[in-house]
Design a protein around this motif. Structure first.
Motif, PDB file in Angstrom:
ATOM      1  N   ASN A 187       0.421  -1.072  -0.049  1.00 48.31           N
ATOM      2  CA  ASN A 187      -0.241   0.428  -0.174  1.00 48.31           C
ATOM      3  C   ASN A 187       1.352   1.150  -0.209  1.00 48.31           C
ATOM      4  O   ASN A 187       0.537   2.108  -0.809  1.00 48.31           O
ATOM      5  CB  ASN A 187      -0.518  -0.067   1.110  1.00 48.31           C
ATOM      6  CG  ASN A 187      -2.264  -1.119   0.960  1.00 48.31           C
ATOM      7  OD1 ASN A 187      -2.525  -1.134   0.223  1.00 48.31           O
ATOM      8  ND2 ASN A 187      -2.614  -1.337   2.173  1.00 48.31           N
ATOM      9  N   ARG A 188       1.517   1.332   0.592  1.00 50.23           N
ATOM     10  CA  ARG A 188       2.879   2.056   0.648  1.00 50.23           C
ATOM     11  C   ARG A 188       3.426   2.757  -0.832  1.00 50.23           C
ATOM     12  O   ARG A 188       3.805   4.046  -1.235  1.00 50.23           O
ATOM     13  CB  ARG A 188       4.281   2.128   1.726  1.00 50.23           C
ATOM     14  CG  ARG A 188       5.254   3.074   2.103  1.00 50.23           C
ATOM     15  CD  ARG A 188       6.020   2.760   3.232  1.00 50.23           C
ATOM     16  NE  ARG A 188       6.193   1.751   3.244  1.00 50.23           N
ATOM     17  CZ  ARG A 188       6.591   1.027   4.132  1.00 50.23           C
ATOM     18  NH1 ARG A 188       5.101   1.027   5.372  1.00 50.23           N
ATOM     19  NH2 ARG A 188       7.169  -0.341   4.165  1.00 50.23           N
ATOM     20  N   ILE A 189       3.331   2.200  -1.423  1.00 55.97           N
ATOM     21  CA  ILE A 189       3.859   1.654  -2.696  1.00 55.97           C
ATOM     22  C   ILE A 189       2.946   1.723  -3.961  1.00 55.97           C
ATOM     23  O   ILE A 189       2.730   3.068  -4.490  1.00 55.97           O
ATOM     24  CB  ILE A 189       4.547   0.838  -3.505  1.00 55.97           C
ATOM     25  CG1 ILE A 189       5.908   0.563  -2.932  1.00 55.97           C
ATOM     26  CG2 ILE A 189       5.166   0.601  -4.986  1.00 55.97           C
ATOM     27  CD1 ILE A 189       7.368  -0.646  -3.037  1.00 55.97           C
ATOM     28  N   PHE A 190       1.271   1.297  -3.618  1.00 51.52           N
ATOM     29  CA  PHE A 190       0.353   1.576  -4.329  1.00 51.52           C
ATOM     30  C   PHE A 190       0.120   2.830  -4.670  1.00 51.52           C
ATOM     31  O   PHE A 190      -0.988   3.103  -5.921  1.00 51.52           O
ATOM     32  CB  PHE A 190      -0.435   0.055  -4.460  1.00 51.52           C
ATOM     33  CG  PHE A 190      -0.018  -0.541  -4.244  1.00 51.52           C
ATOM     34  CD1 PHE A 190       1.245  -1.278  -4.737  1.00 51.52           C
ATOM     35  CD2 PHE A 190      -1.037  -1.917  -3.590  1.00 51.52           C
ATOM     36  CE1 PHE A 190       1.760  -2.146  -5.130  1.00 51.52           C
ATOM     37  CE2 PHE A 190      -0.129  -3.432  -3.573  1.00 51.52           C
ATOM     38  CZ  PHE A 190       0.805  -3.282  -4.493  1.00 51.52           C
ATOM     39  N   ARG A 191       0.117   3.708  -3.628  1.00 50.62           N
ATOM     40  CA  ARG A 191      -0.591   4.899  -3.403  1.00 50.62           C
ATOM     41  C   ARG A 191       0.716   6.117  -3.679  1.00 50.62           C
ATOM     42  O   ARG A 191      -0.513   7.242  -4.047  1.00 50.62           O
ATOM     43  CB  ARG A 191      -1.034   5.348  -1.450  1.00 50.62           C
ATOM     44  CG  ARG A 191      -1.724   4.227  -1.226  1.00 50.62           C
ATOM     45  CD  ARG A 191      -1.698   4.442   0.422  1.00 50.62           C
ATOM     46  NE  ARG A 191      -3.382   4.433   0.279  1.00 50.62           N
ATOM     47  CZ  ARG A 191      -2.829   3.082   1.913  1.00 50.62           C
ATOM     48  NH1 ARG A 191      -1.752   3.043   2.313  1.00 50.62           N
ATOM     49  NH2 ARG A 191      -4.353   2.646   2.337  1.00 50.62           N
ATOM     50  N   ASN A 192       0.981   5.549  -4.224  1.00 51.91           N
ATOM     51  CA  ASN A 192       2.067   7.073  -4.533  1.00 51.91           C
ATOM     52  C   ASN A 192       1.394   7.240  -6.377  1.00 51.91           C
ATOM     53  O   ASN A 192       1.471   5.985  -7.179  1.00 51.91           O
ATOM     54  CB  ASN A 192       3.536   6.374  -5.268  1.00 51.91           C
ATOM     55  CG  ASN A 192       4.635   6.826  -5.839  1.00 51.91           C
ATOM     56  OD1 ASN A 192       4.948   7.457  -6.647  1.00 51.91           O
ATOM     57  ND2 ASN A 192       5.798   7.434  -4.561  1.00 51.91           N
ATOM     58  N   PRO A 193       0.967   8.042  -6.715  1.00 55.81           N
ATOM     59  CA  PRO A 193       1.260   8.449  -7.852  1.00 55.81           C
ATOM     60  C   PRO A 193       1.791   8.099  -9.185  1.00 55.81           C
ATOM     61  O   PRO A 193       1.434   7.514 -10.239  1.00 55.81           O
ATOM     62  CB  PRO A 193       1.332   9.991  -8.295  1.00 55.81           C
ATOM     63  CG  PRO A 193       0.895  10.712  -6.753  1.00 55.81           C
ATOM     64  CD  PRO A 193       1.531   9.606  -5.619  1.00 55.81           C
ATOM     65  N   GLY A 194       2.735   8.025  -9.249  1.00 48.28           N
ATOM     66  CA  GLY A 194       4.385   7.278  -9.792  1.00 48.28           C
ATOM     67  C   GLY A 194       3.695   5.661 -10.265  1.00 48.28           C
ATOM     68  O   GLY A 194       3.357   5.444 -11.473  1.00 48.28           O
ATOM     69  N   PHE A 195       3.198   5.146  -8.704  1.00 44.01           N
ATOM     70  CA  PHE A 195       2.253   3.761  -9.805  1.00 44.01           C
ATOM     71  C   PHE A 195       1.612   3.928  -9.465  1.00 44.01           C
ATOM     72  O   PHE A 195       1.553   2.505 -11.332  1.00 44.01           O
ATOM     73  CB  PHE A 195       2.273   3.039  -8.187  1.00 44.01           C
ATOM     74  CG  PHE A 195       2.407   1.558  -7.967  1.00 44.01           C
ATOM     75  CD1 PHE A 195       3.626   0.440  -8.461  1.00 44.01           C
ATOM     76  CD2 PHE A 195       0.906   1.023  -8.536  1.00 44.01           C
ATOM     77  CE1 PHE A 195       2.637  -0.748  -8.956  1.00 44.01           C
ATOM     78  CE2 PHE A 195       0.809  -0.207  -8.283  1.00 44.01           C
ATOM     79  CZ  PHE A 195       1.485  -1.316  -8.906  1.00 44.01           C
ATOM     80  N   ILE A 196       0.378   4.119  -9.887  1.00 43.62           N
ATOM     81  CA  ILE A 196      -0.824   4.503 -10.901  1.00 43.62           C
ATOM     82  C   ILE A 196      -0.874   4.202 -12.060  1.00 43.62           C
ATOM     83  O   ILE A 196      -1.008   4.656 -13.164  1.00 43.62           O
ATOM     84  CB  ILE A 196      -1.437   5.815 -10.145  1.00 43.62           C
ATOM     85  CG1 ILE A 196      -1.965   4.856  -8.196  1.00 43.62           C
ATOM     86  CG2 ILE A 196      -2.906   4.909 -11.233  1.00 43.62           C
ATOM     87  CD1 ILE A 196      -2.765   3.582  -8.076  1.00 43.62           C
TER      88      ILE A 196
END
Length: 212
Positions: A187-196
């Protein structure tokens, strides 16, 4: 349109719409904020341009002017050096070596089981799920030790690991009993706009896209 001629002037990524290693490279590009042309590829039916550029006809394949790069690990390290901010590799050689070993283990120990679930028969799929659960359980201390995977800052190892964690639900792989730390890492990574930004439409449908 003559794609081969266009490739001389733009950064182009040949990428499958739903593939862990292609996602890895797209995540590196998103983390760097690098603009590129996305060329979707069916790995079972590669286009003539890819056949001409890459003797293995594989994805991901990155083209920048007259340079053609593959596979994902080579592309990822090139992008980190070519576009140095933010850095996705540690500065000191021992830490860089440890991170490369972590990425190699992901490639050799984790990805074959992902592929077995996606493309194998029923027996291979169940074996792949079992082995991934074992790997997740064995890796809990690593996820607990640092904020990101084997590093205090986001690195190329996270670009390789996060696409696997994103797919666990769709692969039918459950987290171990003490796997809350893995969910928190994801979740820490998935919430990053770059991941989206790194997700294709197909990948967005694999699980719920978190709000940020």
């Amino acid at each position: 349109m003559n794609l081969t001629n266009r490739l001389r002037n733009v950064l182009t990524l040949f990428s499958a719409p739903n593939d862990v290693q292609c996602h890895q490279v797209r995540l590196v590009l998103a983390a760097k904020g690098v603009a590129f042309d996305y060329f979707p590829v069916d790995p079972n039916d590669p286009p003539e341009d890819l056949i001409h550029l890459n003797p293995f006809h594989s994805v991901p394949t990155l083209v920048e002017r007259d340079m053609v790069l593959y596979p994902a690990t080579v592309i990822s390290e090139y992008l980190d050096e070519r576009y140095p901010h933010p850095p996705l590799m540690p500065v000191d050689p021992p830490s860089r070596a440890r991170l490369r070993l972590a990425m190699l283990r992901i490639e050799l120990e984790w990805l074959p089981h992902v592929n077995a679930i996606l493309a194998g028969n029923k027996t291979q799929q169940e074996a792949g799920r079992k082995r991934l659960r074992e790997l997740l359980a064995a890796s809990v201390p690593l996820f607990k030790a640092t904020k990101f995977f084997v590093n205090q800052e986001m690195s190329l190892a996270d670009c390789a690991m996060a696409p696997i964690i994103w797919r666990l639900e769709s692969l039918g792989v459950t987290l171990p009993k003490d796997g809350q730390v893995i969910e928190e890492y994801g979740n820490r990574i998935f919430r990053n706009p770059g991941f989206i930004r790194s997700l294709t439409d197909q990948e967005k449908r694999l699980r719920e896209v978190p709000n940020f």
